[in-house]
Write an enzyme that holds these catalytic residues in place. Structure first.
Site, PDB file in Angstrom:
ATOM      1  N   GLY A  15       0.834  -1.206   0.000  1.00  0.00           N
ATOM      2  CA  GLY A  15       0.000   0.000   0.000  1.00  0.00           C
ATOM      3  C   GLY A  15       0.866   1.253   0.000  1.00  0.00           C
ATOM      4  O   GLY A  15       1.843   1.328   0.742  1.00  0.00           O
ATOM      5  N   ARG A  76       1.332  -5.322  -5.585  1.00  0.00           N
ATOM      6  CA  ARG A  76       1.570  -6.517  -4.759  1.00  0.00           C
ATOM      7  C   ARG A  76       1.768  -7.652  -5.751  1.00  0.00           C
ATOM      8  O   ARG A  76       0.826  -8.062  -6.417  1.00  0.00           O
ATOM      9  CB  ARG A  76       0.383  -6.754  -3.824  1.00  0.00           C
ATOM     10  CG  ARG A  76       0.259  -5.647  -2.755  1.00  0.00           C
ATOM     11  CD  ARG A  76      -0.915  -5.878  -1.812  1.00  0.00           C
ATOM     12  NE  ARG A  76      -0.906  -4.918  -0.713  1.00  0.00           N
ATOM     13  CZ  ARG A  76      -1.849  -3.991  -0.515  1.00  0.00           C
ATOM     14  NH1 ARG A  76      -2.867  -3.889  -1.333  1.00  0.00           N
ATOM     15  NH2 ARG A  76      -1.770  -3.166   0.524  1.00  0.00           N
ATOM     16  N   ASP A 107       5.334  -5.202   5.852  1.00  0.00           N
ATOM     17  CA  ASP A 107       5.919  -6.521   6.128  1.00  0.00           C
ATOM     18  C   ASP A 107       5.910  -7.463   4.925  1.00  0.00           C
ATOM     19  O   ASP A 107       6.819  -8.287   4.779  1.00  0.00           O
ATOM     20  CB  ASP A 107       5.290  -7.172   7.370  1.00  0.00           C
ATOM     21  CG  ASP A 107       3.789  -7.304   7.258  1.00  0.00           C
ATOM     22  OD1 ASP A 107       3.213  -6.853   6.252  1.00  0.00           O
ATOM     23  OD2 ASP A 107       3.182  -7.885   8.184  1.00  0.00           O
ATOM     24  N   THR A 130       4.198   2.598   5.509  1.00  0.00           N
ATOM     25  CA  THR A 130       2.784   2.195   5.581  1.00  0.00           C
ATOM     26  C   THR A 130       2.087   3.114   6.570  1.00  0.00           C
ATOM     27  O   THR A 130       2.681   3.481   7.589  1.00  0.00           O
ATOM     28  CB  THR A 130       2.594   0.731   6.032  1.00  0.00           C
ATOM     29  OG1 THR A 130       1.237   0.541   6.464  1.00  0.00           O
ATOM     30  CG2 THR A 130       3.505   0.333   7.190  1.00  0.00           C
ATOM     31  N   ASP A 132      -0.148   2.256   8.495  1.00  0.00           N
ATOM     32  CA  ASP A 132      -0.665   1.473   9.623  1.00  0.00           C
ATOM     33  C   ASP A 132       0.213   1.521  10.884  1.00  0.00           C
ATOM     34  O   ASP A 132      -0.260   1.190  11.974  1.00  0.00           O
ATOM     35  CB  ASP A 132      -0.830   0.003   9.211  1.00  0.00           C
ATOM     36  CG  ASP A 132      -1.755  -0.165   8.029  1.00  0.00           C
ATOM     37  OD1 ASP A 132      -2.607   0.723   7.808  1.00  0.00           O
ATOM     38  OD2 ASP A 132      -1.626  -1.175   7.311  1.00  0.00           O
ATOM     39  N   ASP A 134       2.380  -0.557  11.738  1.00  0.00           N
ATOM     40  CA  ASP A 134       2.345  -1.899  12.335  1.00  0.00           C
ATOM     41  C   ASP A 134       3.649  -2.665  12.129  1.00  0.00           C
ATOM     42  O   ASP A 134       3.646  -3.877  11.944  1.00  0.00           O
ATOM     43  CB  ASP A 134       1.154  -2.697  11.753  1.00  0.00           C
ATOM     44  CG  ASP A 134       1.222  -2.816  10.235  1.00  0.00           C
ATOM     45  OD1 ASP A 134       2.059  -2.127   9.612  1.00  0.00           O
ATOM     46  OD2 ASP A 134       0.446  -3.603   9.673  1.00  0.00           O
ATOM     47  N   ARG A 176      -5.279  -1.900   9.134  1.00  0.00           N
ATOM     48  CA  ARG A 176      -5.202  -3.354   8.968  1.00  0.00           C
ATOM     49  C   ARG A 176      -5.493  -4.032  10.311  1.00  0.00           C
ATOM     50  O   ARG A 176      -6.539  -3.783  10.872  1.00  0.00           O
ATOM     51  CB  ARG A 176      -3.833  -3.740   8.404  1.00  0.00           C
ATOM     52  CG  ARG A 176      -3.942  -4.871   7.431  1.00  0.00           C
ATOM     53  CD  ARG A 176      -2.679  -5.126   6.661  1.00  0.00           C
ATOM     54  NE  ARG A 176      -1.461  -4.997   7.403  1.00  0.00           N
ATOM     55  CZ  ARG A 176      -0.342  -5.626   7.113  1.00  0.00           C
ATOM     56  NH1 ARG A 176      -0.306  -6.448   6.099  1.00  0.00           N
ATOM     57  NH2 ARG A 176       0.753  -5.435   7.814  1.00  0.00           N
TER      58      ARG A 176
HETATM   59  O1  F6P Z   1      -1.601  -1.318   4.698  1.00  0.00           O
HETATM   60  C1  F6P Z   1      -2.138  -0.115   4.309  1.00  0.00           C
HETATM   61  C2  F6P Z   1      -3.605  -0.244   4.078  1.00  0.00           C
HETATM   62  O2  F6P Z   1      -4.081   1.015   3.652  1.00  0.00           O
HETATM   63  C3  F6P Z   1      -4.418  -0.795   5.243  1.00  0.00           C
HETATM   64  O3  F6P Z   1      -4.675   0.196   6.209  1.00  0.00           O
HETATM   65  C4  F6P Z   1      -5.633  -1.326   4.541  1.00  0.00           C
HETATM   66  O4  F6P Z   1      -6.198  -2.378   5.270  1.00  0.00           O
HETATM   67  C5  F6P Z   1      -5.087  -1.831   3.247  1.00  0.00           C
HETATM   68  O5  F6P Z   1      -3.864  -1.155   3.030  1.00  0.00           O
HETATM   69  C6  F6P Z   1      -5.990  -1.588   2.053  1.00  0.00           C
HETATM   70  O6  F6P Z   1      -5.401  -2.210   0.966  1.00  0.00           O
HETATM   71  P1  F6P Z   1      -5.822  -2.000  -0.562  1.00  0.00           P
HETATM   72  O7  F6P Z   1      -4.965  -0.923  -1.113  1.00  0.00           O
HETATM   73  O8  F6P Z   1      -5.514  -3.312  -1.186  1.00  0.00           O
HETATM   74  O9  F6P Z   1      -7.271  -1.639  -0.591  1.00  0.00           O
END
Ligand code: F6P
Length: 328
Positions: A15, A76, A107, A130, A132, A134, A176
């Site tokens: 992300g 990804r 991660d 990120t 998050d 985390d 997340r």
């Molecule tokens: O890890 C960053 C994040 O924005 C999280 O907070 C969220 O759960 C996820 O990515 C959303 O992912 P995507 O871009 O696949 O919708």
């Protein structure tokens, strides 16, 4: 003695997060400062496999420190998860003379870097990016501070309309499986309750707390819900549940979503990204590999990538108590 690094590849993966561009700029400029070539790898591991590269110089990274998102794009990659994909990536990197890698992401990104290093001995350095927060081994990931400010700003606005209509709002925020964003913005925006995955408040206590706040004279309320919260109901189910059990409340839901990932990085994230980029490049130059650069007690320190991936970034328990007191 490790081989002298001559050409470093930098990529963003997972992300996107505000501050990633500032980190790319820092990596490119630190390389230029030390007369090392710098290559931008588009779309993370996907672009690494395909050889989707661009030369980065001190000058062509101008004007990006203040931009959200990532100029290198992010992805990804499924293919990089296969041994065959990683073999292709190694062949592409070596064919392009790249002999060190800075990976900016979370991660998943670091897991990829670790396995790549294990299989091919390729020098890798991680920068945590990120919203998050985390990741173990850093008090702040890139983008986290910006996201906190963005979310607080949104909740302030929701508060205006909530109080005008005497409504209760459930505001869902990202993170997340972690409650860092929810806990901090909950305190920062004066939420009545904060639901995070690390603490199971339970539905009964939630109702009890909302009843108490109504009784104490509050006409509107904000409940911040982390997307990974484990209370067992979605924000929309929570709305129905509260409306059924507390007819005195008119309830609305606001899911803030991906806007939390956008926008210009805060000054904090720009400075952090600049510091992390310098450390990542200079650590590779010193022959270090398999580390993540992180902020620890306001110093930029190295943490083994393996620990960054396996360790847990704990929430600050003191904040839970502060929040409890603030909602009195
Ligand atoms: O890890 C960053 C994040 O924005 C999280 O907070 C969220 O759960 C996820 O990515 C959303 O992912 P995507 O871009 O696949 O919708």
């Amino acid at each position: 003695m490790s081989k002298k690094i001559k050409r470093i590849g930098v990529m963003t993966s997972g992300g996107d997060a505000p501050g990633m561009n500032a980190a790319i700029r820092s990596v490119a400029r630190t390389c230029a400062f030390h007369n090392i070539e710098c290559v931008g790898i588009y779309r993370g591991y996907e672009g690494m496999i395909e050889g989707d590269f661009t030369e980065l110089t001190a000058r062509n990274v101008k004007g990006i420190i203040n931009k959200g998102g990532t100029i290198l794009k992010s992805a990804r990659s499924k293919e990089f998860r296969t041994a065959d994909g990683r073999k292709k990536a190694y062949a592409t990197l070596t064919a392009n003379g790249i002999d060190g890698l800075v990976t900016i992401g979370g991660d998943g990104t670091f897991n990829g870097a670790l396995i790549f290093n294990k299989e091919y001995g390729f020098p890798v350095m991680g920068i945590p990016g990120t919203i998050d927060n985390d990741i173990f081994g850093t008090s702040h990931t890139l983008g986290y501070d910006t996201a906190l400010n963005t979310v607080v700003d949104c909740i302030d606005k929701i508060r205006d309309t909530a109080s005008s209509h005497n409504r209760l709002f459930f505001v869902e925020v990202m993170g997340r499986d972690a409650g860092h964003i929810a806990l901090n913005v909950g305190i920062g925006a004066g939420a009545e309750e904060i639901l995070i995955p690390e603490e199971d408040l339970g539905l009964d206590r939630l109702l009890e707390s909302l009843r108490r706040s109504k009784k104490s004279g509050k006409s509107s309320s904000i409940v911040v819900v982390a997307e990974g919260d484990k209370i067992g109901k979605t924000v929309f189910e929570l709305k129905d549940y509260v409306e059924e059990n507390m007819t005195e409340y008119e309830v609305r839901v606001s899911v803030l979503g991906h806007m939390q990932r956008g926008g210009p990085p805060s000054c904090f994230d720009r400075v952090l990204a600049s510091r992390m980029g310098v450390k990542a490049v200079e650590s590779l130059m010193e022959g270090q590999s398999n580390f993540m650069v992180g902020l620890v007690s306001d110093k930029i320190e190295l943490t083994p990538l393996e620990n960054a991936v396996k360790g847990k970034s704990e929430i600050n328990k003191e904040l839970i108590r502060v929040s409890d007191i603030m909602t009195t």
